[in-house]
Motif scaffolding. Structure first.
Motif, PDB file in Angstrom:
ATOM      1  N   PRO A  56      -3.839   1.528   1.177  1.00 51.78           N
ATOM      2  CA  PRO A  56      -3.232   2.404   2.185  1.00 51.78           C
ATOM      3  C   PRO A  56      -4.128   2.659   3.405  1.00 51.78           C
ATOM      4  CG  PRO A  56      -3.056   3.368   0.002  1.00 51.78           C
ATOM      5  CD  PRO A  56      -3.941   2.175  -0.137  1.00 51.78           C
ATOM      6  N   ASP A  57      -3.491   2.707   4.564  1.00 54.17           N
ATOM      7  CA  ASP A  57      -4.175   3.129   5.787  1.00 54.17           C
ATOM      8  C   ASP A  57      -3.455   4.365   6.325  1.00 54.17           C
ATOM      9  OD1 ASP A  57      -1.842   2.174   6.926  1.00 54.17           O
ATOM     10  OD2 ASP A  57      -2.761   0.400   7.817  1.00 54.17           O
ATOM     11  N   THR A  58      -3.959   4.880   7.439  1.00 56.99           N
ATOM     12  CA  THR A  58      -3.394   6.115   7.988  1.00 56.99           C
ATOM     13  C   THR A  58      -1.917   5.948   8.339  1.00 56.99           C
ATOM     14  OG1 THR A  58      -5.509   6.961   8.758  1.00 56.99           O
ATOM     15  CG2 THR A  58      -3.559   7.700   9.972  1.00 56.99           C
ATOM     16  N   ASP A  59      -1.565   4.856   9.016  1.00 57.66           N
ATOM     17  CA  ASP A  59      -0.175   4.687   9.453  1.00 57.66           C
ATOM     18  C   ASP A  59       0.777   4.653   8.258  1.00 57.66           C
ATOM     19  OD1 ASP A  59       1.907   4.310  11.336  1.00 57.66           O
ATOM     20  OD2 ASP A  59       1.803   2.134  11.091  1.00 57.66           O
ATOM     21  N   CYS A  60       0.384   3.958   7.187  1.00 57.73           N
ATOM     22  CA  CYS A  60       1.350   3.835   6.086  1.00 57.73           C
ATOM     23  C   CYS A  60       1.477   5.126   5.283  1.00 57.73           C
ATOM     24  CB  CYS A  60       1.081   2.603   5.221  1.00 57.73           C
ATOM     25  SG  CYS A  60      -0.005   2.840   3.826  1.00 57.73           S
ATOM     26  N   VAL A  61       0.389   5.873   5.133  1.00 61.53           N
ATOM     27  CA  VAL A  61       0.478   7.124   4.358  1.00 61.53           C
ATOM     28  C   VAL A  61       1.199   8.201   5.171  1.00 61.53           C
ATOM     29  CG1 VAL A  61      -0.833   8.964   3.240  1.00 61.53           C
ATOM     30  CG2 VAL A  61      -1.601   6.597   3.025  1.00 61.53           C
TER      31      VAL A  61
ATOM     32  N   GLY B 269       4.192   3.394   1.304  1.00 60.53           N
ATOM     33  CA  GLY B 269       3.535   2.443   2.213  1.00 60.53           C
ATOM     34  C   GLY B 269       2.960   1.267   1.445  1.00 60.53           C
ATOM     35  N   HIS B 270       2.164   0.447   2.145  1.00 62.63           N
ATOM     36  CA  HIS B 270       1.662  -0.801   1.554  1.00 62.63           C
ATOM     37  C   HIS B 270       0.453  -0.589   0.639  1.00 62.63           C
ATOM     38  CE1 HIS B 270      -1.495  -0.618   4.655  1.00 62.63           C
ATOM     39  NE2 HIS B 270      -0.550  -0.500   5.568  1.00 62.63           N
ATOM     40  N   LYS B 271       0.056  -1.681  -0.021  1.00 65.13           N
ATOM     41  CA  LYS B 271      -1.156  -1.691  -0.837  1.00 65.13           C
ATOM     42  C   LYS B 271      -2.369  -1.450   0.077  1.00 65.13           C
ATOM     43  CE  LYS B 271       0.105  -4.071  -4.958  1.00 65.13           C
ATOM     44  NZ  LYS B 271       1.525  -4.436  -4.855  1.00 65.13           N
TER      45      LYS B 271
ATOM     46  N   TYR C 244      -7.913  -4.333   3.568  1.00 59.89           N
ATOM     47  CA  TYR C 244      -7.964  -5.729   3.138  1.00 59.89           C
ATOM     48  C   TYR C 244      -6.550  -6.215   2.868  1.00 59.89           C
ATOM     49  CZ  TYR C 244      -9.204  -9.582  -0.084  1.00 59.89           C
ATOM     50  OH  TYR C 244      -9.334 -10.785  -0.713  1.00 59.89           O
ATOM     51  N   LYS C 245      -6.259  -7.419   3.326  1.00 63.66           N
ATOM     52  CA  LYS C 245      -4.928  -7.961   3.042  1.00 63.66           C
ATOM     53  C   LYS C 245      -5.038  -9.396   2.552  1.00 63.66           C
ATOM     54  CE  LYS C 245      -1.961  -5.034   5.742  1.00 63.66           C
ATOM     55  NZ  LYS C 245      -1.487  -4.618   7.041  1.00 63.66           N
ATOM     56  N   GLU C 246      -4.146  -9.732   1.638  1.00 65.86           N
ATOM     57  CA  GLU C 246      -4.058 -11.125   1.190  1.00 65.86           C
ATOM     58  C   GLU C 246      -2.953 -11.815   1.970  1.00 65.86           C
ATOM     59  OE1 GLU C 246      -3.656 -11.875  -2.970  1.00 65.86           O
ATOM     60  OE2 GLU C 246      -5.743 -11.308  -3.367  1.00 65.86           O
TER      61      GLU C 246
ATOM     62  N   HIS D 137       6.532  -2.490  11.398  1.00 63.14           N
ATOM     63  CA  HIS D 137       6.178  -3.196  12.639  1.00 63.14           C
ATOM     64  C   HIS D 137       5.386  -4.466  12.315  1.00 63.14           C
ATOM     65  CE1 HIS D 137       1.919  -1.347  13.167  1.00 63.14           C
ATOM     66  NE2 HIS D 137       2.337  -1.076  11.954  1.00 63.14           N
ATOM     67  N   HIS D 138       5.685  -5.078  11.163  1.00 67.97           N
ATOM     68  CA  HIS D 138       5.093  -6.372  10.808  1.00 67.97           C
ATOM     69  C   HIS D 138       6.198  -7.430  10.760  1.00 67.97           C
ATOM     70  CE1 HIS D 138       2.158  -3.466   9.193  1.00 67.97           C
ATOM     71  NE2 HIS D 138       1.274  -4.388   9.495  1.00 67.97           N
ATOM     72  N   LYS D 139       5.761  -8.688  10.699  1.00 62.67           N
ATOM     73  CA  LYS D 139       6.775  -9.749  10.662  1.00 62.67           C
ATOM     74  C   LYS D 139       7.593  -9.632   9.383  1.00 62.67           C
ATOM     75  CE  LYS D 139       3.951 -13.512   8.753  1.00 62.67           C
ATOM     76  NZ  LYS D 139       4.623 -13.946   7.536  1.00 62.67           N
TER      77      LYS D 139
ATOM     78  N   VAL E  14       7.714   1.737   4.096  1.00 67.18           N
ATOM     79  CA  VAL E  14       7.239   1.935   5.465  1.00 67.18           C
ATOM     80  C   VAL E  14       5.968   1.127   5.698  1.00 67.18           C
ATOM     81  CG1 VAL E  14       8.235   4.257   5.710  1.00 67.18           C
ATOM     82  CG2 VAL E  14       5.887   4.016   4.904  1.00 67.18           C
ATOM     83  N   ASP E  15       5.828   0.625   6.910  1.00 69.24           N
ATOM     84  CA  ASP E  15       4.627  -0.090   7.351  1.00 69.24           C
ATOM     85  C   ASP E  15       4.373  -1.386   6.571  1.00 69.24           C
ATOM     86  OD1 ASP E  15       2.531  -0.137   9.255  1.00 69.24           O
ATOM     87  OD2 ASP E  15       1.084   0.569   7.781  1.00 69.24           O
ATOM     88  N   HIS E  16       5.374  -1.916   5.915  1.00 72.79           N
ATOM     89  CA  HIS E  16       5.257  -3.219   5.252  1.00 72.79           C
ATOM     90  C   HIS E  16       6.656  -3.667   4.828  1.00 72.79           C
ATOM     91  CE1 HIS E  16       5.700  -0.744   1.662  1.00 72.79           C
ATOM     92  NE2 HIS E  16       5.833  -1.817   0.921  1.00 72.79           N
TER      93      HIS E  16
HETATM   94 MN    MN Z   1      -0.766  -0.325   7.852  1.00 70.34          MN
END
Ligand code: MN
Ligand code: MN
Length: 310
Positions: A12-17, A8-10, A203-205, A96-98, A73-75
């Motif tokens: 991590p949140d629940t959806d990505c893990v 998953g992404h940097k 947090y996201k950049e 589910h992101h652009k 996944v998720d990114h």
């Molecule tokens: Mn996420």
């Protein structure tokens, strides 16, 4: 068997893990040999869920040997992906992101405007007719409730509500409030956390037309916790803005119960932007962003639009 690393992404949140764990299960049924990774520590909501479900936490890894076959996944964007993403073989993206990336070779990609990555995975399982454990179904439901804030977020679609209804039947978890609230409370429990971690909890950049921005979102059942530490947070924001060479920084404190976004704004430069973009007043470093619970849908697009002209 084809080796593949699922991640998953940097931050991590629940959806990505959980989606990485679910996607690994899916890919194993497709004949792959998956390994599951995450790019940082679990947040407390995900930690709580993995403990409840008795599922081991994935190993942390932020770069891979060149040529490693990956499932993201998720990114999909580079700055959310592992550090040396340009050297890796992206074979799958479920997100589910652009979309904002290119690959050297053709790949499998499944991207839908739906509230969670796990919602997409649920559809993939249904289409494939794979047998699934109760833990996997429960993880899917948890991801939908986490990313949609129990259907309060603007990212929620009608389809997610239908999928969650189906998952309620399958898992026997009939009271979604009773299932989701302990998750949200676990996530809100930040009392022992240092302030920079609080800011970077979710947090996201972003790159807004060449301007570098950082936006944190604290989804909480107890906003007074963060708002009560405002002066510490301002010091933290100032440090991050300068250390990370940001042009803009914001921390949104999102009250999940009352569906309110109160954002902490660092300086006059950011204040002017916030006042212009969201038609609000910044007072004592606080801006009322009303019911904008979703960073992705209700905060970032207006800022993108602003920076494209300024
Ligand atoms: Mn996420
Ligand atoms: Mn997600």
């Amino acid at each position: 068997m084809i080796d593949i690393s699922v991640i998953g992404h940097k931050v991590p949140d629940t959806d990505c893990v959980l989606s990485a764990i679910i996607a690994a299960d899916y890919l194993s049924k497709k004949g792959y040999n998956p390994s599951i990774y995450m790019q940082g520590e679990l947040n407390k909501e995900t930690e709580f869920l993995l403990e409840q479900l008795n599922i081991p936490k994935p190993e942390i890894k932020t770069s891979f040997e060149a040529g490693t076959r990956m499932c993201l996944v998720d990114h999909n964007e580079d700055f959310q992906a592992p550090d040396n993403i340009s050297e890796l073989d992206i074979a799958w993206v479920i997100d589910h992101h652009k979309l904002n990336f290119t690959t050297a070779t053709p790949m499998y990609a499944r991207v839908e405007p739906i509230c969670s990555t796990a919602s997409i995975l649920y559809k993939m399982y249904k289409e494939a007719g794979f047998e699934v454990t109760k833990e996997i179904w429960t993880m899917m439901l948890a991801c939908i409730l986490s990313d949609s804030l129990l259907f309060r977020s603007a990212t929620t679609t009608k389809e997610d509500i239908v999928l969650a209804e189906e998952l309620k039947q399958i898992t026997g978890i009939t009271d979604l409030d009773a299932f989701a609230m302990p998750m949200f409370h676990a996530k809100s429990d930040l009392w022992d956390m240092e302030i920079e971690k609080v800011i970077k909890y979710d947090y996201k950049e972003f790159d807004f037309n060449g301007k570098k921005a950082g936006i944190g979102t604290l989804e909480t059942t107890n906003p007074s916790y963060a708002l009560g530490r405002k002066s510490e947070i301002l010091t933290g924001l100032e440090k991050i803005k300068s250390d990370d060479n940001l042009d803009f920084i914001l921390l949104s404190v999102v009250d999940i119960i009352w569906e309110k976004n109160t954002s902490i704004v660092l300086d006059w430069v950011d204040s002017e932007i916030i006042e212009t973009v969201f038609d609000t007043k910044v007072e004592n470093n606080l801006a009322d962003l009303k019911n904008r619970l979703s960073r992705k849908k209700q905060v970032v697009p207006d800022l993108t639009n602003y920076f494209s002209k300024n």
